[in-house]
Write an enzyme that holds these catalytic residues in place. Structure first.
Site, PDB file in Angstrom:
ATOM      1  N   HIS A 114       0.857  -1.194   0.000  1.00 47.12           N
ATOM      2  CA  HIS A 114       0.000   0.000   0.000  1.00 47.12           C
ATOM      3  C   HIS A 114       0.886   1.233   0.000  1.00 47.12           C
ATOM      4  CE1 HIS A 114      -3.268   2.713   1.005  1.00 47.12           C
ATOM      5  NE2 HIS A 114      -4.085   1.724   0.673  1.00 47.12           N
TER       6      HIS A 114
ATOM      7  N   ASP B  47      -7.817  -5.483   0.344  1.00 42.46           N
ATOM      8  CA  ASP B  47      -8.310  -6.450  -0.637  1.00 42.46           C
ATOM      9  C   ASP B  47      -7.938  -7.894  -0.296  1.00 42.46           C
ATOM     10  OD1 ASP B  47      -9.579  -4.616  -2.301  1.00 42.46           O
ATOM     11  OD2 ASP B  47      -7.719  -4.104  -3.329  1.00 42.46           O
TER      12      ASP B  47
HETATM   13  N1  ACO Z   1       4.050  -7.804  -3.923  1.00 43.98           N
HETATM   14  C1  ACO Z   1       5.390  -7.800  -3.987  1.00 43.98           C
HETATM   15  N2  ACO Z   1       6.132  -6.681  -3.885  1.00 43.98           N
HETATM   16  C2  ACO Z   1       5.474  -5.544  -3.706  1.00 43.98           C
HETATM   17  C3  ACO Z   1       4.093  -5.485  -3.626  1.00 43.98           C
HETATM   18  C4  ACO Z   1       3.358  -6.678  -3.731  1.00 43.98           C
HETATM   19  N3  ACO Z   1       2.047  -6.703  -3.680  1.00 43.98           N
HETATM   20  N4  ACO Z   1       3.702  -4.213  -3.453  1.00 43.98           N
HETATM   21  C5  ACO Z   1       4.815  -3.489  -3.425  1.00 43.98           C
HETATM   22  N5  ACO Z   1       5.896  -4.291  -3.577  1.00 43.98           N
HETATM   23  C6  ACO Z   1       7.308  -3.868  -3.613  1.00 43.98           C
HETATM   24  C7  ACO Z   1       7.648  -3.324  -4.985  1.00 43.98           C
HETATM   25  O1  ACO Z   1       8.120  -4.325  -5.851  1.00 43.98           O
HETATM   26  C8  ACO Z   1       8.708  -2.306  -4.642  1.00 43.98           C
HETATM   27  O2  ACO Z   1       9.889  -2.986  -4.363  1.00 43.98           O
HETATM   28  P1  ACO Z   1      11.319  -2.365  -4.789  1.00 43.98           P
HETATM   29  O3  ACO Z   1      11.424  -1.089  -4.006  1.00 43.98           O
HETATM   30  O4  ACO Z   1      12.285  -3.397  -4.371  1.00 43.98           O
HETATM   31  O5  ACO Z   1      11.238  -2.136  -6.261  1.00 43.98           O
HETATM   32  C9  ACO Z   1       8.221  -1.722  -3.330  1.00 43.98           C
HETATM   33  O6  ACO Z   1       7.449  -2.763  -2.716  1.00 43.98           O
HETATM   34  C10 ACO Z   1       7.363  -0.475  -3.493  1.00 43.98           C
HETATM   35  O7  ACO Z   1       6.281  -0.828  -4.356  1.00 43.98           O
HETATM   36  P2  ACO Z   1       5.560   0.160  -5.345  1.00 43.98           P
HETATM   37  O8  ACO Z   1       4.843  -0.626  -6.382  1.00 43.98           O
HETATM   38  O9  ACO Z   1       6.540   1.184  -5.821  1.00 43.98           O
HETATM   39  O10 ACO Z   1       4.538   0.844  -4.360  1.00 43.98           O
HETATM   40  P3  ACO Z   1       3.354   1.776  -4.775  1.00 43.98           P
HETATM   41  O11 ACO Z   1       3.048   2.582  -3.581  1.00 43.98           O
HETATM   42  O12 ACO Z   1       3.646   2.486  -6.044  1.00 43.98           O
HETATM   43  O13 ACO Z   1       2.151   0.750  -5.086  1.00 43.98           O
HETATM   44  C11 ACO Z   1       0.420  -0.781  -4.765  1.00 43.98           C
HETATM   45  C12 ACO Z   1       1.204   0.395  -4.175  1.00 43.98           C
HETATM   46  C13 ACO Z   1      -0.066  -0.445  -6.176  1.00 43.98           C
HETATM   47  C14 ACO Z   1      -0.794  -1.049  -3.887  1.00 43.98           C
HETATM   48  C15 ACO Z   1       1.342  -2.029  -4.787  1.00 43.98           C
HETATM   49  O14 ACO Z   1       1.694  -2.372  -3.481  1.00 43.98           O
HETATM   50  C16 ACO Z   1       0.707  -3.219  -5.503  1.00 43.98           C
HETATM   51  O15 ACO Z   1       0.792  -3.309  -6.743  1.00 43.98           O
HETATM   52  N6  ACO Z   1       0.035  -4.139  -4.733  1.00 43.98           N
HETATM   53  C17 ACO Z   1      -0.627  -5.284  -5.345  1.00 43.98           C
HETATM   54  C18 ACO Z   1      -1.995  -4.876  -5.893  1.00 43.98           C
HETATM   55  C19 ACO Z   1      -2.978  -4.559  -4.769  1.00 43.98           C
HETATM   56  O16 ACO Z   1      -3.149  -5.325  -3.840  1.00 43.98           O
HETATM   57  N7  ACO Z   1      -3.662  -3.427  -4.908  1.00 43.98           N
HETATM   58  C20 ACO Z   1      -4.675  -3.001  -3.956  1.00 43.98           C
HETATM   59  C21 ACO Z   1      -4.173  -1.912  -3.078  1.00 43.98           C
HETATM   60  S1  ACO Z   1      -5.409  -1.429  -1.897  1.00 43.98           S
HETATM   61  C22 ACO Z   1      -6.528  -0.587  -2.795  1.00 43.98           C
HETATM   62  O17 ACO Z   1      -6.215   0.097  -3.739  1.00 43.98           O
HETATM   63  C23 ACO Z   1      -7.898  -0.748  -2.484  1.00 43.98           C
END
Ligand code: ACO
Length: 383
Positions: A266, A320
């Site tokens: 998140h 979620d």
């Molecule tokens: N699984 C594995 N690694 C993850 C995940 C995940 N679900 N989420 C974040 N990371 C890692 C990224 O790979 C990144 O690692 P790095 O720094 O080594 O490259 C780091 O954590 C930061 O992640 P970002 O994607 O840059 O974080 P951002 O804040 O942009 O994205 C998001 C947040 C979109 C929710 C992301 O965590 C994600 O894609 N989660 C999976 C989809 C999901 O569950 N979405 C629902 C969110 S809640 C909602 O919207 C209702």
């Protein structure tokens, strides 16, 4: 080339950490895992409030008196039905299409039935909010029934918002325990500060577009797998993993492929999302009464292995992760999980829409141009 008199700030991908509004609607402490709607802790609202009451509070800033709540509830019940022409229009949509797309289409079309709203008029804004909150469940249930070839079910005026939605889906009054659990889920999903769909709502609202356009654009944004669409992907993933024994081998492969794990991570929370904790408890209550599902054991194992592997990076279950397991036990089809999210979040979107209009300035951010330098047009025979 654009000329802008405003100071140029550094580019922040995804606007991370960039305040896009001053807001009184919702506050999050992502380090501590704390969430407030208008100052009220989410745990208390989940335990004591209802979706109708929470919606009123989000829209108008404070909990309603009994009289205000009765009036608001009456209005919501009164506006649940859809015009026949809207139902006819929805019947032309492909049955195989995703219900979120049907919802976006129907909400966009809804504005054509209630045109020329003066968005600066408080009474007209209120009317639009009531209609949208009241009609979203009817649209979702109607599309679900028509794609299966089932006859329309009219809303049941004796039932509350959550119970009526389950009734319209199944043409059967729901178990009150199921209705109460869904009501709590709606409270939990009703608002969450400047998330992507709320930002969409505020951007659309800032152009003074009407509330139907505001909600249609927010529905589109919510549908994506990085946002609300993740609740459906979580169930797909748990089914793909299949067994508790397969969690580690599956995760090894997913991590090697640098796959994002749905339901984890998140932008705001660096600990377990407080809503995920409550949803997990709701799932457990349902399982205690009706029997568990193997998918729950897989989810718990996945959470613990993820914590060991990426907890130090602040990646924990989000809202979620457990919601789909709850909805599945309530008998809600998988592709309606995200529409159920929208049925709840519409109250938050509209609270932000009204707040945006109170002190509106159109959203028009700048950009950092990294394209070609100025050049001359080359005629086609010389390219
Ligand atoms: N699984 C594995 N690694 C993850 C995940 C995940 N679900 N989420 C974040 N990371 C890692 C990224 O790979 C990144 O690692 P790095 O720094 O080594 O490259 C780091 O954590 C930061 O992640 P970002 O994607 O840059 O974080 P951002 O804040 O942009 O994205 C998001 C947040 C979109 C929710 C992301 O965590 C994600 O894609 N989660 C999976 C989809 C999901 O569950 N979405 C629902 C969110 S809640 C909602 O919207 C209702």
């Amino acid at each position: 080339m654009e000329t802008n008199t405003e100071p140029q700030l550094p580019y922040m991908p995804g606007l991370a950490g960039v305040p896009a509004a001053e807001s009184k609607v919702c506050d999050i402490d992502g380090q501590k895992g704390i969430l407030f709607y208008r100052g009220y802790p989410i745990e208390e609202l989940a335990e004591k409030s209802t979706f109708e009451e929470t919606s009123y509070m989000l829209l108008y800033g404070q909990l309603p008196t009994k009289e205000q709540l009765d009036g608001f509830t009456h209005e919501l019940v009164h506006h649940r039905r859809l015009k026949y022409k809207l139902i006819d229009l929805m019947k032309t949509l492909p049955e195989t299409g995703h219900p979120m797309d049907a919802l976006a289409a129907a909400v966009g079309a809804l504005g054509m039935f209630y045109p020329h709203i003066n968005v600066m008029d408080a009474a007209q804004r209120h009317g639009a909010c009531v209609r949208l909150i009241a009609k979203l469940p009817t649209i979702v249930a109607a599309f679900h029934r028509m794609r299966r070839g089932d006859r329309d079910v009219l809303p049941n005026d004796k039932l509350n918002h959550a119970a009526n939605f389950l009734y319209m889906l199944n043409e059967q009054e729901p178990d009150p325990f199921h209705a109460k659990i869904l009501d709590t889920c709606l409270v939990l999903h009703a608002e969450h500060s400047m998330n992507a769909s709320t930002f969409s709502a505020r951007v659309t609202g800032s152009s003074l577009a009407d509330s139907y356009a505001v909600v249609a654009s927010a529905v589109g944004t919510l549908s994506g797998p990085l946002h609300g669409g993740a609740n459906e992907d979580v169930l797909d993933m748990l089914q793909e993993i299949g067994t508790v024994e397969n969690v580690i081998p599956w995760l090894d492969k997913a991590q090697a492929a640098k796959r994002k794990i749905p339901g984890f991570g998140h932008r705001e929370y660096k600990v377990k999302d407080p809503r995920a904790k409550i949803l997990q408890r709701l799932a457990e209550q349902l399982f205690a009464r009706y029997g568990s599902t193997p998918l729950y054991d897989i989810a718990v194992k996945l959470e613990s292995v993820m914590e060991e592997r990426v907890g130090s990076k602040g990646i924990y279950p989000n809202v979620d992760f457990y919601s789909g397991l709850v909805y599945q036990k309530l008998g809600i089809p998988m592709d309606l999980f995200t529409p159920v999210f929208a049925i709840a979040r519409v109250s938050g979107w509209l609270a932000h829409w009204m707040e945006q209009l109170e002190n509106n300035r159109i959203f028009r951010p700048s950009q950092v141009y990294v394209g070609a330098p100025p050049r001359s047009y080359t005629s086609i025979d010389r390219r």
